[in-house]
Every structure is written in C-alpha cells, then in structure tokens.
Design an enzyme around this catalytic site. Structure first.
Site, PDB file in Angstrom:
ATOM      1  N   THR A 191       0.729  -1.230   0.117  1.00  0.00           N
ATOM      2  CA  THR A 191      -0.043  -0.078  -0.096  1.00  0.00           C
ATOM      3  C   THR A 191       0.843   1.126   0.023  1.00  0.00           C
ATOM      4  OG1 THR A 191      -1.491   1.430   1.163  1.00  0.00           O
ATOM      5  CG2 THR A 191      -0.281  -0.031   2.719  1.00  0.00           C
ATOM      6  N   SER A 229      -2.430   3.573  10.196  1.00  0.00           N
ATOM      7  CA  SER A 229      -3.517   2.655  10.889  1.00  0.00           C
ATOM      8  C   SER A 229      -2.686   1.401  11.327  1.00  0.00           C
ATOM      9  CB  SER A 229      -4.464   2.255  10.020  1.00  0.00           C
ATOM     10  OG  SER A 229      -4.291   1.621   8.854  1.00  0.00           O
ATOM     11  N   TYR A 231      -3.645  -1.534   9.973  1.00  0.00           N
ATOM     12  CA  TYR A 231      -3.436  -2.160   8.840  1.00  0.00           C
ATOM     13  C   TYR A 231      -2.041  -1.862   7.977  1.00  0.00           C
ATOM     14  CZ  TYR A 231      -3.889  -2.351   3.710  1.00  0.00           C
ATOM     15  OH  TYR A 231      -3.688  -2.474   2.082  1.00  0.00           O
ATOM     16  N   HIS A 232      -2.075  -0.478   8.162  1.00  0.00           N
ATOM     17  CA  HIS A 232      -0.624   0.166   7.083  1.00  0.00           C
ATOM     18  C   HIS A 232       0.502  -0.177   7.939  1.00  0.00           C
ATOM     19  CE1 HIS A 232      -3.735   2.946   5.846  1.00  0.00           C
ATOM     20  NE2 HIS A 232      -3.392   2.809   4.725  1.00  0.00           N
ATOM     21  N   LYS A 235       1.364  -3.635   6.909  1.00  0.00           N
ATOM     22  CA  LYS A 235       2.235  -3.569   5.423  1.00  0.00           C
ATOM     23  C   LYS A 235       3.690  -3.134   5.669  1.00  0.00           C
ATOM     24  CE  LYS A 235      -1.068  -4.803   2.817  1.00  0.00           C
ATOM     25  NZ  LYS A 235      -1.291  -5.832   2.065  1.00  0.00           N
TER      26      LYS A 235
END
Length: 453
Positions: A191, A229, A231-232, A235
């Site tokens: 991302t 976040s 989520y980030h 990554k």
C-alpha cells in the site's frame, strides 16, 4: 504428520457443475478444480501462478486476468472476507457466487482451468508448505491480508486480528518458500500508506530514497515507514520481512505499493453474472471513490471526511490486474534487492473527487467529522515510472468509467443497507467523540420505499 490431500473434480465443458465440498473444518484442505479444454498458454509466457487471497476484491479479478493471459492459476483462500461480511452484517452490494460456482463459470466462458484451495495461510503452515511443493509455482501473488484500515481500527479484536493474520501470513509465506525448496517469485500487494502522506517533502520515490548519512556519506535506503493505521503498520512490517528474507535467503520478492482502488468489474468479470466482483460500500471496506459513486446513485449526499483535503493515489481495478502481470513477467534475479513499484495511476484531493461526482450526478456534498487520525490537508506527489516504462498506460479518473460503476449500483441497489454507509470505526477516543453525532439511521435513500428493509 498430516498428509496433504488434494481433491480434483473433472467436469466436461458442457456438463452441469456438481461437486461435493470435501472439507468443512478450518484445518482441512479442500480443492475444486475443473478441466480446461483450451489449456495451452499463449507462447512461452505461461507461468504457474499461485494467488493467495484470490477470492477478494483485488485477488479475484487478478486471477481471472492472469488466467485469461494464459497463466496456470491456483487460487488459495480461506474465505475470511466472506466471514467478515457476516460479522459486520453487511454483504457486498453485488451478489458474490461461491468459489465453486465462480471457477465453474470461468471454465464455461473461457475453457480455462483454475484450481481453488481452501487454506489459511496464517495458520495452516504445513499444508501451505506441502501445497507449494506439490504445485511448484513460478510465482506466488500475495493478497491474503485483511485489507481495510477502518476495520483494523474498529476495536482491539480488529487490531489483533489484522496483525496476527497479515504479519503471520507473510512470514509463513517466506518460510514456506524456503522449506519447500521451490524458487518461487513472491509478488506482494502492499500500500502507498507505508510512506505516510506528504512526509518526504517532495516526490515519493519507488521504495528506496537517496539520503546523506553523517559524514556526508550518500546512500539509497528503504523509505522510512510512517503508517496511519494498524493495517498500514502491518504492511510496513511486511516490508521489513521482505528485506530480511531477501538478504538472508535470497528470496526473489516484488512489493507493490498500491493506491486506493476504484471500479468494480473488469473485461473478465463481465463475461458472466457468476464472475462479478464484489462491491463494498460500507464505512469499513468501501473505498472512497466507490463509496461516493454508490451514494450518488442512491441519491445520498456524499460523505466527505473532515475538510476533504486529503490527497490520495488512485488506481482502477483493471490496472491492478495488469500491474500484477507486469510484475509476474519481470521478476528480480536471485540476489537482487527487493523490487518495489508504486502501483498508482494518479493522485487527487478527496474533496475535488467529491465535487466531480456531485457535478456529474447533482447530489450534495456533506462534510462530516473525520473518524481517522490524519492531517486535514496534505500534498502527494508519487513516482510511478517503473510500471509506465514496462508498458502500463494507466486508466485515470473518467466520467465514462464512473457510469459503469453507477450502473452496477443501480442494478443491485435493493441490496444496500443505508445504515452501513456512515463510518463505524474510529481511530481513537477523541475521534469517536467528535463523530458521536453521526446517526446511521439518518441516511435515507432516494425512493427508499423500493429498498428492502
């Protein structure tokens, strides 16, 4: 030691699809495969590609595209995204067929075989190793991660699941490639959020950035991580894992830092109703432009978070699939550092996109409190020369393509639950307090009497 079992159903092209699901328990491997009438690939480009997370929003159309290009596809998925739909009480706006039906439909329209394996990459390590040994893929495309930033911030359960699933899955994949002794090229969908937004003070390079170290020493290093976040953050942790396993075990890895995906269908998914891609419109999984187009088609004011001054990178779902194939066809050599591409078409400010959609459809724009902890305004300049130099002519935001999404929304509008449109996940207590006045029951669809309760 458990023995890996693979079950294959061979079905003639004209036959009706009838296959029993072999396993229903989460620790059992089940495979649905269909024979291909035209199984030969086009020329020498054929590769065996294992697509982890091939049932998802990006994974499914990518699997179809790669198969259409002549590659031999094995889809691996534990169907977790469908389970999350149940947890959230919100289905895809488009009706999603079972994986058995999807694979059968693709065989009927293309004559090509795709195999589906029900397996949890983050938990069923031994089965993953055995599968890689058995299939010996040239490439493994890794989509098998919880992909939504809001869902990762919903509560402690969402945060912990996102870390456990995403980081464990990526680490398992690297270990499995090593233990299987298969020289598979890993292509990971990352991302743009690993960079943060506007933190470089200029153009964001593709993965690596030139720096001057103390003493005037020049170097080219991995771009610093600045996640927004959980989520980030996963990554970012993935990116560190890729660096380690490349250095330590000479794994061949390509990491694709993708922008926000918009659109629904591709030239492959429109061939049969059973092939249709999922369309998420809710506050957790709906991407911003798709949410805007859905709201406009429903006559709902567009929900812009904060000032709308967030500048983001965008890419159409068709280009996602095309970029994956470019990466598949251009693997790094053994010993090369991790290859990193910025998988984006263009950058736009969110309020500008909202104004574009509002002008096209006549709906109002509603600025609401921002559920996210982020800068109110930012600039974003992103390099994407690598993909363009390899032949990508990216699709940019276009009203004609907006019409395609709008038609999909209108066709399935009766499946919309308006109570799911507003954000339901908040980055911290302060953001939750600022959004406390948002009322999900306040969202009314135009001609709502035609919408099922």
């Amino acid at each position: 030691m458990r023995v890996l079992s693979v079950f294959v159903a061979i079905v003639p092209l004209a036959a009706s699809f009838s296959v029993s699901k072999v396993a229903t328990t989460p620790n059992r491997l089940s495979t649905f495969a269909l024979s291909a009438v035209n199984g030969e690939a086009n020329g020498e480009a054929k590769k065996k590609v294992m697509v982890l997370g091939g049932d998802g929003f990006c994974g499914w159309p990518t699997s179809l595209y790669l198969s259409d290009q002549g590659h031999d596809i094995v889809i691996v998925d534990n169907l977790s995204r469908r389970k999350i739909d149940l947890d959230l009480g919100c289905d895809s706006l488009t009706p999603i067929a079972s994986m058995e039906e999807r694979v059968q439909a693709w065989k009927e329209v293309s004559g090509k075989e795709m195999k589906f394996v029900n397996l949890d990459v983050a938990k069923e390590y031994d089965l993953l190793v055995q599968l890689i040994k058995d299939e010996a893929p040239d490439t493994i495309v890794h989509f098998a991660e919880q992909r939504a930033a809001p869902y990762s911030m919903k509560d402690s359960k969402g945060k912990r699941y996102t870390v456990d699933n995403n980081v464990s899955g990526s680490n398992n994949l690297c270990c499995a490639v090593i233990d299987s002794d298969v020289d598979a090229h890993i292509v990971h969908l990352g991302t743009m959020g690993v960079y943060g937004y506007g933190t470089s003070g200029g153009e964001i390079p593709e993965g690596y950035i030139d720096v001057v170290l103390p003493g005037g020493r020049e170097s080219n290093i991995l771009h610093p991580a600045y996640p927004g976040s959980v989520y980030h953050a996963t990554k970012c942790l993935d990116a560190i894992l890729w660096q380690f396993y490349q250095k330590n075990d000479q794994l061949r890895i390509t990491d694709l830092h993708q922008g926000i995906v918009w659109g629904t269908n591709t030239p492959q998914t429109v061939l049969d109703e059973r092939l249709i891609n999922r369309f998420d419109y809710d506050g957790d999984y709906g991407t911003v432009l798709n949410r805007f187009l859905m709201q406009a088609a429903m006559g709902v004011p567009l929900t812009v978070y904060g000032t709308g001054g967030q500048t983001r990178a965008f890419i159409h779902i068709t280009d996602t699939a095309r970029c994956i194939e470019i990466a598949v066809n251009n693997p790094p050599e053994k010993g090369d550092r991790v290859e990193i591409f910025n998988q984006v078409a263009e950058t736009r400010r969110v309020r500008d996109i909202a104004e574009m959609v509002a002008k096209m459809t006549g709906v109002d724009v509603n600025f609401i409190p921002n559920p996210r902890q982020e800068a109110a305004e930012n600039e974003l300049d992103v390099a994407n020369r690598k993909f363009c130099n390899l032949g990508l002519n990216p699709i940019t935001l276009d009203e004609g393509l907006f019409d395609e999404v709008t038609e999909v929304v209108k066709k399935y509008r009766v499946r919309c639950n308006p109570k799911k449109i507003l954000p339901a996940s908040f980055w911290n207590k302060k953001r939750a307090e600022e959004c406390a006045t948002l009322d999900p029951n306040s969202i009314k669809l135009k001609d709502e009497e035609t919408v099922e309760p």
